[in-house]
Design an enzyme around this catalytic site. Structure first.
Site, PDB file in Angstrom:
ATOM      1  N   HIS A 128       3.416   7.665  10.301  1.00 51.95           N
ATOM      2  CA  HIS A 128       4.670   7.549   9.534  1.00 51.95           C
ATOM      3  C   HIS A 128       5.891   8.014  10.327  1.00 51.95           C
ATOM      4  O   HIS A 128       6.946   8.260   9.752  1.00 51.95           O
ATOM      5  CB  HIS A 128       4.588   8.265   8.177  1.00 51.95           C
ATOM      6  CG  HIS A 128       3.800   7.477   7.163  1.00 51.95           C
ATOM      7  ND1 HIS A 128       3.925   7.662   5.805  1.00 51.95           N
ATOM      8  CD2 HIS A 128       2.898   6.494   7.319  1.00 51.95           C
ATOM      9  CE1 HIS A 128       3.105   6.834   5.169  1.00 51.95           C
ATOM     10  NE2 HIS A 128       2.471   6.105   6.087  1.00 51.95           N
ATOM     11  N   GLU A 180       0.843  -1.209   0.000  1.00 51.55           N
ATOM     12  CA  GLU A 180       0.000   0.000   0.000  1.00 51.55           C
ATOM     13  C   GLU A 180       0.868   1.246   0.000  1.00 51.55           C
ATOM     14  O   GLU A 180       0.578   2.225  -0.683  1.00 51.55           O
ATOM     15  CB  GLU A 180      -0.911  -0.006   1.241  1.00 51.55           C
ATOM     16  CG  GLU A 180      -1.959   1.117   1.253  1.00 51.55           C
ATOM     17  CD  GLU A 180      -1.516   2.407   1.929  1.00 51.55           C
ATOM     18  OE1 GLU A 180      -2.275   3.387   1.874  1.00 51.55           O
ATOM     19  OE2 GLU A 180      -0.412   2.452   2.511  1.00 51.55           O
TER      20      GLU A 180
HETATM   21 CO    CO Z   1       0.881   4.701   5.609  1.00 49.59          CO
HETATM   22 ZN    ZN Z   2      -1.840   2.941   5.936  1.00 48.49          ZN
END
Ligand code: CO
Ligand code: ZN
Length: 334
Positions: free
Chosen positions: A309, A199
């Protein structure tokens, strides 16, 4: 569920290197499903039969962001390239583990003068940073971390009680919610659970999964950003602990209106807290799913997550638990 989240997030499996996490998830689910398939890209698709022919797809990506070694100098310092949206700012001062060899390194920054370092910090990018694995020569470093080896943040799971922190809440928390939903639900429709690959490299796995299954509708499970920290995003209204978020839109897709209404109605009917999400950047697998085959009505159910992140992503366990309750009610009704 905390223990499952801990185990899922402790597995080091960046995009393109999902075999470790796939093996764990399959092992976790094998006694709760009617069948499974691992497709040519490495997506894990499991299913549970219901009484109707209707097909519902729930998707969570099992990869995580990371880095890959790309150059080693004569002194054994390693240059890296990003796998997905990993920031050089977050890498500075952090630790990287290369799971295939188990070697860890720390991230340093270039600079011949203090002004240099200041300037590099201001305009930081991957040209200015390197990984130091303690090697003294190119040969020694090449042994341990050859060019092309993948790495991820090396940080430990933190248990804060209701809130938990890990490098890979994105999207192992989605995987945890999906695993729990599959285990607990007795679906009316045929329920497909997809643990998709890559992804973070551009919604790679989910697009082929959705084409293959061609479900009547689909829901991606992923994290979303937050607005409840000091001077957080003021155009967003997502708070930790206020319930899973039903996405209206992000930068890559608008959720199908019927899917949104279905989720909202189920939440209302079952007294499950929820939030309405407009994410002002980013995207989820729903963007890839909706435009595959002849078009698949898709939406996203999000788990609010702070510091997405970064090496320390934080979620609230109540949001995960309420997401499971919501999805269980949905698949038992549809
Ligand atoms: Co991500
Ligand atoms: Zn994600």
């Amino acid at each position: 569920m905390k223990d499952l989240i801990r185990k899922l997030t402790e597995i080091n499996s960046p995009s393109g290197r999902e075999s470790r996490i796939r093996e764990f998830i399959l092992n976790e689910l094998k006694d709760s499903i009617d069948g499974y398939e691992v497709d040519k890209l490495g997506n894990l698709i499991v299913w549970k039969n219901g009484q109707t022919e209707k097909k519902l797809l729930l998707d969570a990506h099992m990869d995580e962001i990371g880095v890959v070694s790309s150059f080693i100098d004569e002194k054994g310092f390693i240059r890296i390239e990003a796998i997905g949206g990993i920031s050089a700012y977050n890498l500075i001062g952090s630790r990287i583990i290369f799971p295939d060899s188990g070697v860890e390194g720390v991230v340093g920054i270039e600079g011949e003068t203090t002004q240099d370092v200041q300037k590099n910090l201001k305009e930081l990018n991957f040209d200015k940073i390197f990984v130091d694995i303690g090697a003294k020569s190119r040969e020694e470093a090449e042994e341990l971390v050859p060019i092309g080896m993948f790495g991820v943040y090396s940080t430990e799971f933190i248990d804060m009680g209701k809130r938990v922190v890990s490098k890979a809440m994105d999207d192992r928390i989605g995987c945890a919610v999906l695993i729990e939903t599959i285990k607990r639900a007795k679906p009316k429709c045929r329920l497909y659970g997809a643990f998709s690959v890559q992804e973070e490299m551009g919604l790679v796995g989910a697009s082929v999964v959705a084409f293959n299954i061609n479900p009547d509708f689909a829901i991606a499970l992923d994290v979303t950003a937050w607005s409840d920290t000091p001077k957080g995003y003021k155009r967003m209204s997502i708070e930790l602990g206020k319930g899973p978020a039903i996405k209206i839109k992000d930068n890559a897709s608008i959720s199908d209106r019927n899917v949104v209404e279905k989720l909202r109605n189920i939440a209302e009917k079952n007294n499950i807290p929820y939030q309405i999400e407009i994410l002002i950047f980013g995207g989820t697998d729903a963007a890839a799913i909706q435009r595959t085959s002849a078009g698949i009505p898709s939406g996203t159910l999000s788990i609010p997550c702070r510091y997405v992140h970064s090496p320390h992503e934080m979620i609230d366990l109540d949001d995960a638990e309420n997401a499971v309750r919501l999805l269980k009610a949905l698949v038992e009704e549809e």
